[in-house]
Scaffold this motif. Structure first.
Motif, PDB file in Angstrom:
ATOM      1  N   LEU A 199     -30.174  22.912  35.675  1.00  0.00           N
ATOM      2  CA  LEU A 199     -31.537  22.831  36.431  1.00  0.00           C
ATOM      3  C   LEU A 199     -32.616  22.463  35.684  1.00  0.00           C
ATOM      4  O   LEU A 199     -32.976  24.457  35.415  1.00  0.00           O
ATOM      5  CB  LEU A 199     -31.979  23.099  38.299  1.00  0.00           C
ATOM      6  N   LEU A 200     -33.399  22.045  34.967  1.00  0.00           N
ATOM      7  CA  LEU A 200     -35.087  21.718  34.632  1.00  0.00           C
ATOM      8  C   LEU A 200     -35.778  21.527  35.734  1.00  0.00           C
ATOM      9  O   LEU A 200     -36.060  20.115  35.833  1.00  0.00           O
ATOM     10  CB  LEU A 200     -34.733  21.700  33.282  1.00  0.00           C
ATOM     11  N   ASN A 201     -36.975  22.225  35.833  1.00  0.00           N
ATOM     12  CA  ASN A 201     -38.218  21.742  36.126  1.00  0.00           C
ATOM     13  C   ASN A 201     -39.137  21.871  35.193  1.00  0.00           C
ATOM     14  O   ASN A 201     -39.466  23.328  34.697  1.00  0.00           O
ATOM     15  CB  ASN A 201     -38.444  22.235  37.763  1.00  0.00           C
ATOM     16  N   PHE A 202     -39.862  20.810  35.258  1.00  0.00           N
ATOM     17  CA  PHE A 202     -41.555  21.385  34.038  1.00  0.00           C
ATOM     18  C   PHE A 202     -42.181  20.814  34.008  1.00  0.00           C
ATOM     19  O   PHE A 202     -42.496  19.404  34.598  1.00  0.00           O
ATOM     20  CB  PHE A 202     -40.761  20.753  32.367  1.00  0.00           C
ATOM     21  N   SER A 203     -43.602  20.860  34.154  1.00  0.00           N
ATOM     22  CA  SER A 203     -44.346  20.434  34.709  1.00  0.00           C
ATOM     23  C   SER A 203     -45.812  21.139  33.655  1.00  0.00           C
ATOM     24  O   SER A 203     -46.028  21.873  33.257  1.00  0.00           O
ATOM     25  CB  SER A 203     -45.466  20.861  36.014  1.00  0.00           C
ATOM     26  N   ILE A 204     -46.607  20.035  33.141  1.00  0.00           N
ATOM     27  CA  ILE A 204     -47.863  20.247  31.919  1.00  0.00           C
ATOM     28  C   ILE A 204     -49.069  19.894  33.392  1.00  0.00           C
ATOM     29  O   ILE A 204     -49.222  18.237  33.459  1.00  0.00           O
ATOM     30  CB  ILE A 204     -47.950  19.948  30.625  1.00  0.00           C
ATOM     31  N   GLY A 205     -49.805  20.203  33.040  1.00  0.00           N
ATOM     32  CA  GLY A 205     -51.271  20.003  33.488  1.00  0.00           C
ATOM     33  C   GLY A 205     -52.437  20.324  33.327  1.00  0.00           C
ATOM     34  O   GLY A 205     -52.502  21.492  32.083  1.00  0.00           O
TER      35      GLY A 205
END
Length: 290
Positions: free
Chosen positions: A192-198
């Motif tokens: 499982l991979l969760n990635f966020s950039i903001g």
């Protein structure tokens, strides 16, 4: 639960817990769905299902600082009794007597059962940071926010294995046997991979997030070649929010930007049995706090 923090920027946490998960209500309803076709499958609920009970062992280490943010790494181990799985069984006289079903010759029974002991173990890495305190960067770049979470899982359970052979045509007779085989815990992906950039600046905030999941076992077949899987997928979402006043905010969300499909297959990943596209959805709204 134990927590050890020798210095301000580091802590070590250890936990032993016991949890319980009740079966899905529909799985316990004693319904039966069949047809007049002798070769049709029969679906039935199982009111004798037990709740799943799990001993959980977790060990995590966390590091935090103004420049790096929060970095966490840890491992977990779960020992589960009576995990509910969906199986297919060739109908035998024993099943006819146990579940009060019609003795269709050659038919297959779909029913949820409790699996023997199952285990799930793995490692998890998590990073939450922003560049607000990185002094050597230009001021415009200090609004960048980054979050990454990766989990590698290893699961194992004992799955039922059934087979039968036609030994007589007139009259029709079958020789059948059942055993156990080792397999993955249903609904558990390996990665499982969760990635966020903001980016945050003033009253404006935006996030682009990605969720990736490898394939997972969906339904347990009579033999390994009959197992069905939910296919791997990658989904991207975008959300934005603008503060107009202290009480009024505007938001705009894009879900499934790349129109990633939901797929499934039986045993062979390259030959899907189902592909469904739902498209991208967009939400726009006004939030008023009072």
């Amino acid at each position: 639960h134990l927590k050890f923090s020798p210095v301000e920027w580091f802590d070590l946490r250890f936990a032993i817990t016991k949890t319980l998960s009740r079966p899905d209500f529909w799985d316990m309803v004693p319904y039966m769905s069949t047809s007049t076709n002798p070769d049709a499958s029969i679906s039935r609920g199982n009111p004798e299902l037990n709740p799943a009970r799990s001993w959980n062992y977790d060990l995590y280490a966390s590091f935090n600082s103004n420049t790096m943010g929060l970095f966490t790494i840890g491992g977990f181990y779960k020992q589960i009794e009576d995990f509910t799985i969906q199986v297919r069984k060739p109908i035998t006289q024993a099943l006819v007597d146990q579940f009060k079903i019609l003795p269709h010759v050659g038919a297959v029974l779909n029913i949820p059962i409790n699996a023997p002991r199952s285990t799930i173990k793995g490692i998890e890495v998590d990073l939450q940071t922003n560049l607000a305190y990185v002094e050597f960067l230009p001021k415009m770049l200090r609004g960048i926010v980054l979050n990454v979470n990766y989990t590698r899982l290893f699961s194992e359970t004992m799955l039922p294995y059934y087979n039968k052979y036609l030994i007589s045509i007139r009259p029709i007779k079958y020789f059948s046997f059942d055993s156990l085989r080792t397999g993955r815990v249903p609904s558990q992906a390996d990665q499982l991979l969760n990635f966020s950039i903001g980016y945050d600046i003033g009253g404006f905030s935006a996030r682009a997030s990605m969720h990736y999941q490898t394939e997972s076992l969906d339904n347990v077949g009579v033999i390994t070649e009959n197992d069905t899987y939910t296919d791997a997928f990658t989904r991207w979402d975008i959300s934005m929010r603008q503060e107009v006043t202290a009480a009024i905010k505007l938001y705009l969300n894009f879900v499934n930007v790349t129109n990633n499909p939901d797929g499934s297959y039986q045993f062979i990943p390259d030959k899907p049995s189902s592909i469904q596209y739902y498209g991208m959805t967009v939400d726009f709204g006004i939030q008023w706090e009072f």
